[in-house]
Write a protein that holds these residues in place. Structure first.
Motif, PDB file in Angstrom:
ATOM      1  N   MET A  25       0.709  -1.129   0.070  1.00 27.38           N
ATOM      2  CA  MET A  25       0.077   0.131  -0.096  1.00 27.38           C
ATOM      3  C   MET A  25       0.899   1.177   0.077  1.00 27.38           C
ATOM      4  N   ILE A  26       0.300   2.255  -0.501  1.00 28.97           N
ATOM      5  CA  ILE A  26       0.973   3.653  -0.582  1.00 28.97           C
ATOM      6  C   ILE A  26       0.315   4.666   0.383  1.00 28.97           C
ATOM      7  N   TYR A  27       0.840   5.316   1.502  1.00 31.49           N
ATOM      8  CA  TYR A  27       0.207   5.930   2.251  1.00 31.49           C
ATOM      9  C   TYR A  27       0.920   7.667   1.967  1.00 31.49           C
ATOM     10  N   GLY A  28      -0.060   8.266   1.547  1.00 31.89           N
ATOM     11  CA  GLY A  28       0.077   9.825   1.229  1.00 31.89           C
ATOM     12  C   GLY A  28       0.812  10.588   2.319  1.00 31.89           C
ATOM     13  N   ILE A  29       1.638  11.367   1.967  1.00 33.67           N
ATOM     14  CA  ILE A  29       2.385  12.303   2.824  1.00 33.67           C
ATOM     15  C   ILE A  29       2.196  13.793   2.541  1.00 33.67           C
ATOM     16  N   THR A  30       2.379  14.538   3.453  1.00 33.20           N
ATOM     17  CA  THR A  30       2.321  16.081   2.887  1.00 33.20           C
ATOM     18  C   THR A  30       3.741  16.631   2.144  1.00 33.20           C
ATOM     19  N   GLY A  31       3.690  17.442   1.235  1.00 32.16           N
ATOM     20  CA  GLY A  31       4.892  17.920   0.806  1.00 32.16           C
ATOM     21  C   GLY A  31       5.752  17.027   0.453  1.00 32.16           C
ATOM     22  N   ASP A  32       7.145  17.780   0.411  1.00 29.63           N
ATOM     23  CA  ASP A  32       8.173  16.937  -0.246  1.00 29.63           C
ATOM     24  C   ASP A  32       9.042  16.614   0.813  1.00 29.63           C
ATOM     25  N   PRO A  33       9.550  15.335   0.968  1.00 27.59           N
ATOM     26  CA  PRO A  33      10.198  14.665   2.078  1.00 27.59           C
ATOM     27  C   PRO A  33      11.631  15.309   2.358  1.00 27.59           C
ATOM     28  N   LEU A  34      12.149  15.836   1.246  1.00 28.51           N
ATOM     29  CA  LEU A  34      13.470  16.573   1.252  1.00 28.51           C
ATOM     30  C   LEU A  34      13.453  18.008   1.943  1.00 28.51           C
ATOM     31  N   TYR A  35      12.309  18.529   2.156  1.00 22.86           N
ATOM     32  CA  TYR A  35      12.095  19.942   2.569  1.00 22.86           C
ATOM     33  C   TYR A  35      11.182  19.993   3.821  1.00 22.86           C
ATOM     34  N   THR A  36      10.109  19.058   3.864  1.00 25.74           N
ATOM     35  CA  THR A  36       9.477  19.066   5.095  1.00 25.74           C
ATOM     36  C   THR A  36       9.236  17.735   5.860  1.00 25.74           C
ATOM     37  N   GLU A  37       8.773  17.827   6.946  1.00 25.91           N
ATOM     38  CA  GLU A  37       8.486  16.868   7.849  1.00 25.91           C
ATOM     39  C   GLU A  37       7.487  15.901   7.212  1.00 25.91           C
ATOM     40  N   ILE A  38       7.726  14.698   7.441  1.00 26.11           N
ATOM     41  CA  ILE A  38       6.797  13.547   6.987  1.00 26.11           C
ATOM     42  C   ILE A  38       5.611  13.365   7.686  1.00 26.11           C
ATOM     43  N   ARG A  39       4.415  13.974   7.225  1.00 29.15           N
ATOM     44  CA  ARG A  39       3.012  13.779   7.969  1.00 29.15           C
ATOM     45  C   ARG A  39       2.165  13.147   7.133  1.00 29.15           C
ATOM     46  N   PRO A  40       1.392  12.136   7.483  1.00 27.67           N
ATOM     47  CA  PRO A  40       0.457  11.645   6.612  1.00 27.67           C
ATOM     48  C   PRO A  40      -0.771  12.144   6.476  1.00 27.67           C
ATOM     49  N   THR A  41      -1.404  12.286   5.054  1.00 33.05           N
ATOM     50  CA  THR A  41      -2.590  12.864   4.701  1.00 33.05           C
ATOM     51  C   THR A  41      -3.632  12.229   4.847  1.00 33.05           C
ATOM     52  N   GLY A  42      -3.706  11.025   5.083  1.00 38.74           N
ATOM     53  CA  GLY A  42      -4.811   9.992   5.227  1.00 38.74           C
ATOM     54  C   GLY A  42      -5.120   9.296   3.907  1.00 38.74           C
ATOM     55  N   THR A  43      -4.456   9.555   2.689  1.00 40.95           N
ATOM     56  CA  THR A  43      -4.642   8.923   1.566  1.00 40.95           C
ATOM     57  C   THR A  43      -4.093   7.489   1.741  1.00 40.95           C
ATOM     58  N   VAL A  44      -4.655   6.239   1.410  1.00 42.30           N
ATOM     59  CA  VAL A  44      -3.933   5.267   1.518  1.00 42.30           C
ATOM     60  C   VAL A  44      -4.591   4.519   0.304  1.00 42.30           C
ATOM     61  N   VAL A  45      -3.858   4.224  -0.656  1.00 40.14           N
ATOM     62  CA  VAL A  45      -4.160   3.500  -1.931  1.00 40.14           C
ATOM     63  C   VAL A  45      -3.294   2.295  -2.339  1.00 40.14           C
ATOM     64  N   PRO A  46      -3.983   1.081  -2.835  1.00 44.38           N
ATOM     65  CA  PRO A  46      -2.776   0.053  -3.091  1.00 44.38           C
ATOM     66  C   PRO A  46      -2.021   0.415  -4.171  1.00 44.38           C
ATOM     67  N   LEU A  47      -0.737   0.022  -4.052  1.00 40.15           N
ATOM     68  CA  LEU A  47       0.477   0.498  -4.862  1.00 40.15           C
ATOM     69  C   LEU A  47       0.058  -0.126  -6.386  1.00 40.15           C
ATOM     70  N   GLU A  48      -0.658  -1.098  -6.550  1.00 39.87           N
ATOM     71  CA  GLU A  48      -1.127  -1.348  -8.080  1.00 39.87           C
ATOM     72  C   GLU A  48      -1.856  -0.501  -8.860  1.00 39.87           C
ATOM     73  N   ASP A  49      -2.573   0.446  -7.713  1.00 38.23           N
ATOM     74  CA  ASP A  49      -3.577   1.251  -8.364  1.00 38.23           C
ATOM     75  C   ASP A  49      -2.940   2.762  -8.786  1.00 38.23           C
ATOM     76  N   VAL A  50      -1.746   2.834  -8.450  1.00 34.17           N
ATOM     77  CA  VAL A  50      -1.232   4.212  -8.638  1.00 34.17           C
ATOM     78  C   VAL A  50      -0.047   4.263 -10.067  1.00 34.17           C
ATOM     79  N   ARG A  51       0.281   5.255 -10.338  1.00 28.93           N
ATOM     80  CA  ARG A  51       1.229   5.294 -11.319  1.00 28.93           C
ATOM     81  C   ARG A  51       2.453   6.039 -10.753  1.00 28.93           C
TER      82      ARG A  51
END
Length: 261
Positions: A25-51
């Motif tokens: 599964m892929i758990y969405g996070i806010t912003g870009d982890p290079l520059y911002t703290e990793i925080r979940p957005t609540g989006t959870v999607v099967p990896l097979e369903d994303v590009r």
């Protein structure tokens, strides 16, 4: 931790890839982890369903290392250089998993090169090898595609190495990895499922820490910059119509189709 950049058909976003109940599964996070703290957005999607997209687009450059595996240097008819051999790819060369690699019109002999890529997480200048780990976000798979005929014709490697789509990376950035530990990481390439290269990062002439430390004395490395660390023996040409896999132990597999337009 596996950090991916992906889209579900809307704006690209970043996420953390984790297995749940036997399914990635892929758990969405806010912003870009290079520059911002990793925080979940609540989006959870099967990896097979994303590009999946290129996990990072370098802000300025891709620094590559030539002949950093002795067996590859030998197969190219060269010695391992006393001074590490560096060259650049522009950020326009970078594409992601599943993106087509477009063969340049001026070349009839483009070769694959499976490489471990290092993602820089903070500005780095004049580092010692001991300081390098604190400046690395993680690692991903890369393919340093090379127009071999152009490379033979010219002393400078611009046409050979810098063409658009010549640097696929992915499928994600793995942050919990040590390429120098134990027997190193197995690294391989395959063309339509047929193995071309098989090696280990333990066979590198110069380690990741040594390479990045020296590079940082020449240029300032910026967050998101990539360092490609060389390729093992077994490079081969890839004609239009084939599929190329780059696999690195502990990271995964990067797959791209070769096309001519």
């Amino acid at each position: 931790m596996r950090i991916a950049r992906f889209t579900t058909g809307e704006d690209p976003m970043y996420g953390i890839v984790q297995e749940k109940d036997g399914r990635d599964m892929i758990y969405g996070i806010t912003g870009d982890p290079l520059y911002t703290e990793i925080r979940p957005t609540g989006t959870v999607v099967p990896l097979e369903d994303v590009r999946l997209l290129a996990p990072v687009i370098p802000r300025s450059k891709v620094v590559c290392v030539g002949r950093n595996y002795a067996a590859h240097a030998a197969e190219m008819g060269s010695e391992v250089p006393e001074q590490a051999l560096y060259f650049l790819k522009p950020n326009t060369a970078v594409v992601g998993p599943g993106d087509p690699v477009v063969l340049p019109s001026y070349s009839q002999e483009v070769s694959l090169e499976a490489e471990l890529a290092v993602v820089i997480k903070r500005m780095a200048k004049n580092l010692t090898p001991e300081q390098v780990a604190d400046h690395v976000l993680g690692y991903t798979c890369a393919n340093d595609l090379t127009a071999r005929d152009a490379q033979r014709e010219e002393d400078q490697w611009f046409r050979a190495k810098a063409f658009d789509t010549s640097c696929p990376i992915g499928p994600w950035i793995e942050t919990d990895l040590d390429p120098a530990a134990g027997a190193g990481l197995a690294i391989s390439s395959a063309v339509d499922g047929e193995i071309a290269q098989q090696g280990s990062t333990a066979d590198m002439v110069r380690s990741v820490a040594e390479l990045i430390a020296e590079i940082s004395t020449v240029v300032t490395l910026l967050p998101g910059d990539l360092v490609l660390t060389g390729t093992p023996a077994g490079v081969r040409s890839v004609p239009a119509g084939v599929s190329v896999d780059i696999t690195i132990e502990g990271i995964g597999t990067l797959t791209n189709q070769i096309v001519r337009r």
